[in-house]
Design a protein around this motif. Structure first.
Motif, PDB file in Angstrom:
ATOM      1  N   GLN A  13      57.434  50.013  38.188  1.00 21.87           N
ATOM      2  CA  GLN A  13      56.392  49.537  39.077  1.00 21.87           C
ATOM      3  C   GLN A  13      56.450  48.023  39.196  1.00 21.87           C
ATOM      4  OE1 GLN A  13      52.668  51.116  37.555  1.00 21.87           O
ATOM      5  NE2 GLN A  13      52.784  52.851  38.954  1.00 21.87           N
ATOM      6  N   ALA A  14      55.946  47.535  40.295  1.00 18.87           N
ATOM      7  CA  ALA A  14      55.877  46.084  40.495  1.00 18.87           C
ATOM      8  C   ALA A  14      55.122  45.443  39.334  1.00 18.87           C
ATOM      9  CB  ALA A  14      55.195  45.769  41.819  1.00 18.87           C
ATOM     10  N   GLY A  15      55.668  44.317  38.874  1.00 22.49           N
ATOM     11  CA  GLY A  15      55.089  43.636  37.727  1.00 22.49           C
ATOM     12  C   GLY A  15      55.704  44.038  36.401  1.00 22.49           C
ATOM     13  N   GLY A  16      56.486  45.100  36.426  1.00 18.54           N
ATOM     14  CA  GLY A  16      57.105  45.586  35.204  1.00 18.54           C
ATOM     15  C   GLY A  16      58.400  44.875  34.872  1.00 18.54           C
ATOM     16  N   LEU A  85      58.853  42.089  38.016  1.00 20.59           N
ATOM     17  CA  LEU A  85      59.657  42.620  39.115  1.00 20.59           C
ATOM     18  C   LEU A  85      58.825  42.817  40.374  1.00 20.59           C
ATOM     19  CD1 LEU A  85      61.869  45.037  37.066  1.00 20.59           C
ATOM     20  CD2 LEU A  85      62.744  43.317  38.651  1.00 20.59           C
ATOM     21  N   LYS A  86      59.482  42.609  41.510  1.00 16.73           N
ATOM     22  CA  LYS A  86      58.864  42.749  42.816  1.00 16.73           C
ATOM     23  C   LYS A  86      59.617  43.810  43.621  1.00 16.73           C
ATOM     24  CE  LYS A  86      57.895  37.775  42.874  1.00 16.73           C
ATOM     25  NZ  LYS A  86      58.088  36.494  43.614  1.00 16.73           N
ATOM     26  N   PRO A  87      58.971  44.424  44.588  1.00 15.88           N
ATOM     27  CA  PRO A  87      59.681  45.420  45.420  1.00 15.88           C
ATOM     28  C   PRO A  87      60.945  44.850  46.058  1.00 15.88           C
ATOM     29  CG  PRO A  87      57.330  45.621  45.754  1.00 15.88           C
ATOM     30  CD  PRO A  87      57.530  44.404  44.889  1.00 15.88           C
ATOM     31  N   VAL A 118      68.377  49.574  40.680  1.00 17.88           N
ATOM     32  CA  VAL A 118      67.042  49.143  40.250  1.00 17.88           C
ATOM     33  C   VAL A 118      66.092  49.367  41.418  1.00 17.88           C
ATOM     34  CG1 VAL A 118      65.618  47.180  39.586  1.00 17.88           C
ATOM     35  CG2 VAL A 118      67.894  47.459  38.590  1.00 17.88           C
ATOM     36  N   THR A 119      65.038  50.123  41.177  1.00 11.58           N
ATOM     37  CA  THR A 119      64.044  50.401  42.209  1.00 11.58           C
ATOM     38  C   THR A 119      62.679  49.967  41.703  1.00 11.58           C
ATOM     39  OG1 THR A 119      65.331  52.297  43.001  1.00 11.58           O
ATOM     40  CG2 THR A 119      63.027  52.151  43.694  1.00 11.58           C
ATOM     41  N   VAL A 120      62.015  49.109  42.487  1.00 10.62           N
ATOM     42  CA  VAL A 120      60.704  48.596  42.114  1.00 10.62           C
ATOM     43  C   VAL A 120      59.698  49.119  43.129  1.00 10.62           C
ATOM     44  CG1 VAL A 120      59.330  46.565  41.586  1.00 10.62           C
ATOM     45  CG2 VAL A 120      61.806  46.525  41.193  1.00 10.62           C
ATOM     46  N   SER A 121      58.749  49.891  42.668  1.00 10.51           N
ATOM     47  CA  SER A 121      57.738  50.464  43.560  1.00 10.51           C
ATOM     48  C   SER A 121      56.509  49.560  43.623  1.00 10.51           C
ATOM     49  CB  SER A 121      57.335  51.848  43.069  1.00 10.51           C
ATOM     50  OG  SER A 121      56.737  51.765  41.793  1.00 10.51           O
TER      51      SER A 121
END
Length: 122
Positions: A13-16, A85-87, A118-121
Motif C-alpha cells: 500500500q502507499a506509504g509502505g 512508497l507512492k503509486p 513492484v506494485t503500490v496501491s
C-alpha cells in the motif's frame, strides 16, 4: 558468466516499504558499480539509484529521501530499500552491474537482472 538474481518485489500500500535484493553470481569478475533501474516515459529505463565500489551513491530526484541502496560487498549483493512508497513507484525494477571480467583478457561487462515487479496501491 555472471548472473544477477533479484528478489523482493510485491504488492504494498502507499506509504509502505519494500526491500529488493540483487545478488551477482559467477566467477572471475570485479564489480565497479551496481544500480537499480525502472522503465520511464520516453526511455527504455531510467536510473533509480546506483552505488560504486567506492561507496558513492546517486539517486533519481523522485526517490531522494525515500530510497536507499545498501550493499553487502562480501556477497556481491545490492539492495534497494524503498520507503514511503507512492503509486507512481509502480514498475518493474531491474538490477544492473558494471564489472570487469577476467578471462584470457580483462573485459568490461554489463549484467542485467530479470526484473522484479513492484506494485503500490493507493
Amino acid at each position: 558468466q555472471v548472473q544477477l538474481v533479484e528478489s523482493g518485489g510485491g504488492l504494498v500500500q502507499a506509504g509502505g516499504s519494500l526491500r529488493l535484493s540483487c545478488a551477482a553470481s559467477g566467477s572471475r569478475f570485479r564489480i565497479n558499480a551496481m544500480g537499480w533501474y525502472r522503465p520511464a516515459p520516453g526511455k527504455q529505463r531510467e536510473l533509480v539509484a546506483s552505488i560504486t565500489s567506492g561507496g558513492a551513491t546517486n539517486y533519481a530526484d523522485p526517490v531522494k529521501g525515500r530510497f536507499t541502496i545498501p550493499t553487502d560487498i562480501a556477497k556481491n549483493t545490492v539492495y534497494l530499500q524503498m520507503n514511503s512508497l507512492k503509486p507512481e513507484d509502480t514498475a518493474v525494477y531491474y538490477c544492473n552491474a558494471e564489472m570487469w571480467t577476467f578471462g584470457l583478457d580483462i573485459l568490461p561487462f554489463t549484467a542485467w537482472g530479470q526484473g522484479t515487479q513492484v506494485t503500490v496501491s493507493s
